[in-house]
Design a protein around this motif. Structure first.
Motif, mmCIF file in Angstrom:
data_model
loop_
_atom_site.group_PDB
_atom_site.id
_atom_site.type_symbol
_atom_site.label_atom_id
_atom_site.label_comp_id
_atom_site.label_asym_id
_atom_site.label_seq_id
_atom_site.Cartn_x
_atom_site.Cartn_y
_atom_site.Cartn_z
ATOM 1 N N VAL A 95 0.799 -1.237 -0.014
ATOM 2 C CA VAL A 95 0.121 -0.285 0.142
ATOM 3 C C VAL A 95 0.768 1.274 -0.013
ATOM 4 C CG1 VAL A 95 -1.698 1.490 1.211
ATOM 5 C CG2 VAL A 95 -1.656 -1.133 1.176
ATOM 6 N N PRO A 96 0.736 2.109 -0.930
ATOM 7 C CA PRO A 96 1.615 3.438 -1.040
ATOM 8 C C PRO A 96 1.836 4.158 0.103
ATOM 9 C CG PRO A 96 0.226 3.193 -3.057
ATOM 10 C CD PRO A 96 -0.465 2.427 -2.162
ATOM 11 N N ALA A 97 0.827 4.247 0.987
ATOM 12 C CA ALA A 97 1.028 5.255 2.383
ATOM 13 C C ALA A 97 1.801 4.311 3.169
ATOM 14 C CB ALA A 97 -0.161 5.341 2.878
ATOM 15 N N LEU A 98 2.296 2.874 3.037
ATOM 16 C CA LEU A 98 2.886 2.283 4.038
ATOM 17 C C LEU A 98 4.315 2.059 3.438
ATOM 18 C CD1 LEU A 98 3.225 0.930 6.865
ATOM 19 C CD2 LEU A 98 2.105 -1.034 5.907
ATOM 20 N N ARG A 99 4.170 1.454 2.150
ATOM 21 C CA ARG A 99 5.651 1.195 1.287
ATOM 22 C C ARG A 99 6.611 2.124 1.289
ATOM 23 N NH1 ARG A 99 3.589 0.473 -3.990
ATOM 24 N NH2 ARG A 99 3.976 2.631 -4.343
ATOM 25 N N GLU A 100 6.254 3.441 1.199
ATOM 26 C CA GLU A 100 7.440 4.376 1.423
ATOM 27 C C GLU A 100 8.011 4.365 2.750
ATOM 28 O OE1 GLU A 100 4.515 8.345 2.087
ATOM 29 O OE2 GLU A 100 5.288 7.667 -0.186
ATOM 30 N N ARG A 101 7.466 4.069 3.717
ATOM 31 C CA ARG A 101 7.931 4.254 5.034
ATOM 32 C C ARG A 101 8.942 2.855 5.607
ATOM 33 N NH1 ARG A 101 5.356 8.450 7.352
ATOM 34 N NH2 ARG A 101 3.590 9.409 5.975
ATOM 35 N N ILE A 102 9.017 1.771 4.806
ATOM 36 C CA ILE A 102 9.652 0.629 5.177
ATOM 37 C C ILE A 102 10.962 0.567 4.679
ATOM 38 C CG2 ILE A 102 9.486 -1.898 4.993
ATOM 39 C CD1 ILE A 102 6.432 -1.608 4.536
ATOM 40 N N ARG A 103 12.079 0.442 5.457
ATOM 41 C CA ARG A 103 13.560 0.497 4.911
ATOM 42 C C ARG A 103 13.800 -1.236 5.247
ATOM 43 N NH1 ARG A 103 16.212 5.767 7.559
ATOM 44 N NH2 ARG A 103 14.378 7.187 7.101
ATOM 45 N N LEU A 104 13.850 -1.949 4.115
ATOM 46 C CA LEU A 104 14.408 -3.096 4.288
ATOM 47 C C LEU A 104 15.937 -3.333 4.363
ATOM 48 C CD1 LEU A 104 12.261 -4.650 1.201
ATOM 49 C CD2 LEU A 104 11.851 -4.650 3.942
ATOM 50 N N HIS A 105 16.891 -4.486 4.596
ATOM 51 C CA HIS A 105 17.971 -4.328 4.676
ATOM 52 C C HIS A 105 18.523 -3.654 5.753
ATOM 53 C CE1 HIS A 105 18.320 -7.361 1.396
ATOM 54 N NE2 HIS A 105 17.451 -6.436 0.693
ATOM 55 N N THR A 106 17.913 -3.312 6.817
ATOM 56 C CA THR A 106 18.320 -2.168 7.741
ATOM 57 C C THR A 106 18.289 -2.680 9.037
ATOM 58 O OG1 THR A 106 17.507 -0.465 6.434
ATOM 59 C CG2 THR A 106 17.892 0.086 8.438
ATOM 60 N N GLU A 107 19.395 -3.086 9.645
ATOM 61 C CA GLU A 107 19.440 -3.610 10.917
ATOM 62 C C GLU A 107 19.566 -2.791 12.093
ATOM 63 O OE1 GLU A 107 22.411 -7.264 13.024
ATOM 64 O OE2 GLU A 107 22.745 -6.449 11.183
ATOM 65 N N VAL A 108 18.924 -2.833 13.112
ATOM 66 C CA VAL A 108 19.241 -1.919 14.022
ATOM 67 C C VAL A 108 20.292 -2.351 15.011
ATOM 68 C CG1 VAL A 108 18.097 -0.656 16.091
ATOM 69 C CG2 VAL A 108 16.966 -0.971 14.012
ATOM 70 N N LEU A 109 21.477 -1.716 15.312
ATOM 71 C CA LEU A 109 22.427 -2.281 16.067
ATOM 72 C C LEU A 109 22.302 -1.838 17.604
ATOM 73 C CD1 LEU A 109 25.538 -1.392 13.687
ATOM 74 C CD2 LEU A 109 24.034 -3.620 13.686
ATOM 75 N N CYS A 133 21.796 2.171 12.699
ATOM 76 C CA CYS A 133 21.602 1.179 11.891
ATOM 77 C C CYS A 133 22.492 0.777 10.989
ATOM 78 C CB CYS A 133 20.397 1.758 11.042
ATOM 79 S SG CYS A 133 18.922 2.330 12.127
ATOM 80 N N ARG A 134 22.494 -0.264 10.285
ATOM 81 C CA ARG A 134 23.444 -0.635 9.227
ATOM 82 C C ARG A 134 22.768 -0.984 7.996
ATOM 83 N NH1 ARG A 134 27.579 -4.535 11.480
ATOM 84 N NH2 ARG A 134 25.969 -6.054 11.744
ATOM 85 N N ALA A 135 22.864 -0.529 6.869
ATOM 86 C CA ALA A 135 22.340 -0.834 5.600
ATOM 87 C C ALA A 135 23.307 -0.892 4.526
ATOM 88 C CB ALA A 135 21.202 0.096 5.369
ATOM 89 N N GLY A 136 23.389 -1.747 3.788
ATOM 90 C CA GLY A 136 24.374 -1.827 2.402
ATOM 91 C C GLY A 136 25.912 -1.463 3.090
ATOM 92 N N GLY A 137 26.296 -2.033 4.257
ATOM 93 C CA GLY A 137 27.424 -2.079 4.758
ATOM 94 C C GLY A 137 27.822 -0.816 5.301
ATOM 95 N N GLU A 138 26.837 0.180 5.366
ATOM 96 C CA GLU A 138 26.971 1.442 5.979
ATOM 97 C C GLU A 138 26.359 1.833 7.321
ATOM 98 O OE1 GLU A 138 26.864 4.632 3.288
ATOM 99 O OE2 GLU A 138 28.378 3.757 1.867
ATOM 100 N N GLU A 139 26.968 2.550 8.173
ATOM 101 C CA GLU A 139 26.437 2.596 9.473
ATOM 102 C C GLU A 139 25.750 4.147 9.454
ATOM 103 O OE1 GLU A 139 28.136 1.601 13.141
ATOM 104 O OE2 GLU A 139 28.681 -0.574 12.402
ATOM 105 N N THR A 140 24.582 4.263 9.874
ATOM 106 C CA THR A 140 24.038 5.527 10.153
ATOM 107 C C THR A 140 23.263 5.580 11.258
ATOM 108 O OG1 THR A 140 21.770 4.863 8.714
ATOM 109 C CG2 THR A 140 23.763 5.836 7.655
ATOM 110 N N THR A 141 22.856 6.879 11.569
ATOM 111 C CA THR A 141 21.908 7.201 12.922
ATOM 112 C C THR A 141 20.719 7.767 12.534
ATOM 113 O OG1 THR A 141 23.973 7.317 14.265
ATOM 114 C CG2 THR A 141 21.830 8.189 15.133
ATOM 115 N N LEU A 142 19.521 7.101 12.951
ATOM 116 C CA LEU A 142 18.133 7.477 12.675
ATOM 117 C C LEU A 142 17.567 8.118 13.907
ATOM 118 C CD1 LEU A 142 15.343 7.945 11.091
ATOM 119 C CD2 LEU A 142 14.946 5.653 12.115
#
Length: 467
Positions: A95-109, A133-142
């Protein structure tokens, strides 16, 4: 500015939380470490669920799905895990309203407060949450205003050894050991058919695996199934039988009883695995009393435990035994809880000393085994209402769960502040068919004109009230 809610895990409870958040005008972001929604559910896609569709669809999720023309499955039919994904979770995530809010391949460390470790207090509640978070081999902060951890426990199975420890040699023999519920009649058939297979455990996962193994055809070689049961009395594993209002769950215990009585399963009771050795002939499973079982494969179905590592810098209050919120513990403790049925609960019972942080879904139950998906839906409905400031809705109970018809109290046991336990010695296995009794002992007592065993075997019609 809309309140941002970080939801860890895109399983059924996580997606339901996001649906409720969208209805409330909040800003959810769903973080999923797997490659697709329902990543954990896909691991048991072959397994039929105990609860029918009527108990497996969240109300807010259904309202969101209907905007995309979704048709709800027949409420009386029972889905497999694969059905749950293909007919519900995948369409919901699309569903478009939800699809844009899902981040796959994203592990919360890890999760913390921005600029605050666990120790620092002054101004803490005004600081946003920081999710590394780690996604695509890179770490970021949300950064987020609130966090709901619905990551579950599937990927943290309990080990095979007694006392909560891995058996000696468990890691070294990992190639011959599986955890959870292998696909015995599908992808894993070649691994188990015609071999000696030991199953360790006494819960529904173990029972489902035992019955699946016993149903494998004998040709060309019979499959030898050995049940390793830690308890002294296997009848306690049979469940509520006819009194279980989730009939598929009750029938599973009845099938297991028939297999044991027929001799189709070899049973070792009081079996506490201490050591695993192997040679060319297979595995040697050695109990702490010296008993040895020979097998080609071992399936460990001893339950799951929460992974609490990512929450180390948060102020999380957990029951010392179950690793669940302390207020929830007396309702679900298998040592003390008089019957398997757990009353609905929400934000109040799931709150932690860290304002704005909640654990929901299977992970909220810690090490307890009694979770039903509908319970998780009610949890996140209440939690999101509380985060939105609607405390009246958060306190309201909008779900009635089916009785299990099984008593599991320890005679004489009690937990401070806990629920009243059942009379000593109740249960004794499933009630016969037909019966409205909660267990065999309750049936016998009522047949003799007595009030029953006292563990609450009166039946109620299960309902799923909508928000």
């Amino acid at each position: 500015m809309n309140q941002t809610i970080a939801i860890i895990g895109a399983g059924p409870v996580g997606l339901a939380a996001a649906a409720h958040a969208l209805e409330r005008g909040l800003d959810p972001v769903v973080l999923e470490k797997g490659p697709a929604v329902g990543h954990a559910v896909r691991q048991w896609s072959h397994v039929p669920m105990f609860s029918p569709w009527a108990f497996n669809v969240d109300a807010a999720a259904e309202r969101l799905l209907k905007t995309a023309g979704w048709a709800r499955p027949d409420g009386e039919t029972y889905p497999t895990g694969g059905d749950l994904v293909s007919r519900y979770l995948a369409p919901l995530a699309a569903v478009p309203a939800l699809r844009e809010r899902i981040r796959l391949h994203t592990e919360v460390l890890a999760v913390s407060r921005r600029g605050f470790d666990k120790v620092r207090t002054a101004g803490r509640d005004r600081a946003p949450f920081a999710l590394r978070c780690r996604a695509g081999g890179e770490e970021t902060t949300l950064f987020a205003d609130a966090v709901i951890d619905t990551s579950g426990t599937w990927f943290s199975p309990n080990p095979a050894g007694s006392g909560g420890l891995p058996a000696i040699g468990e890691a070294q023999n990992a190639g011959r050991i599986r955890y959870g519920m292998p696909d015995v009649h599908g992808a894993d058939r070649g691994r188990y058919a015609g071999r000696r297979v030991a199953v360790l455990g006494g819960g529904h996962s173990a029972i489902g695996t035992l019955t699946a193994l016993a149903a494998l055809p004998d040709a060309p070689t019979p499959t030898a199934v050995i049940w390793l049961y830690r308890g002294a009395d296997v009848t306690k594993a049979y469940g509520g039988g006819a009194a279980d209002q989730l009939s598929a769950r009750g029938e599973l215990g009845l099938r297991l009883a028939q297999l044991v009585e027929s001799g189709r399963l070899a049973v070792e009771t009081g079996y506490r695995l201490d050591r695993i050795e192997s040679d060319a002939a297979g595995l040697r499973l050695i109990a702490d009393d010296g008993r040895t079982v020979l097998a080609d494969e071992l399936i460990v179905a001893t339950g799951f435990r929460p992974d609490l590592g990512p929450l180390r810098e948060l102020r999380v209050a957990l029951d010392p035994a179950l690793e669940c919120p302390p207020v929830l513990a007396p309702l679900i403790d298998p040592n003390e809880h008089s019957c398997g049925t757990v009353r609905p609960h929400g934000a109040a019972e799931l709150a932690h000393p860290e304002p704005g942080f909640y654990i929901a879904g299977m992970k909220a139950y810690g090490r307890a085994p009694t979770f039903l998906l509908a319970t998780g839906h009610e949890q996140v409905r209440s939690i999101v209402a509380a985060l939105a400031g609607d405390h009246e809705a958060a306190r309201r109970v909008e779900l009635v769960l089916p009785e299990t018809g099984v008593c599991s109290a320890t005679p004489g046991g009690s937990r401070a502040g806990g629920a009243k336990t059942a009379a000593a010695g109740c249960c004794g296995g499933p009630a016969p068919v037909p019966s409205t009794a909660c267990c065999a002992q309750d049936h016998d007592a009522k047949a003799a004109g007595e009030p029953g065993c006292g563990c609450g075997g009166t039946t109620k019609t299960p309902e799923l009230a909508t928000a």
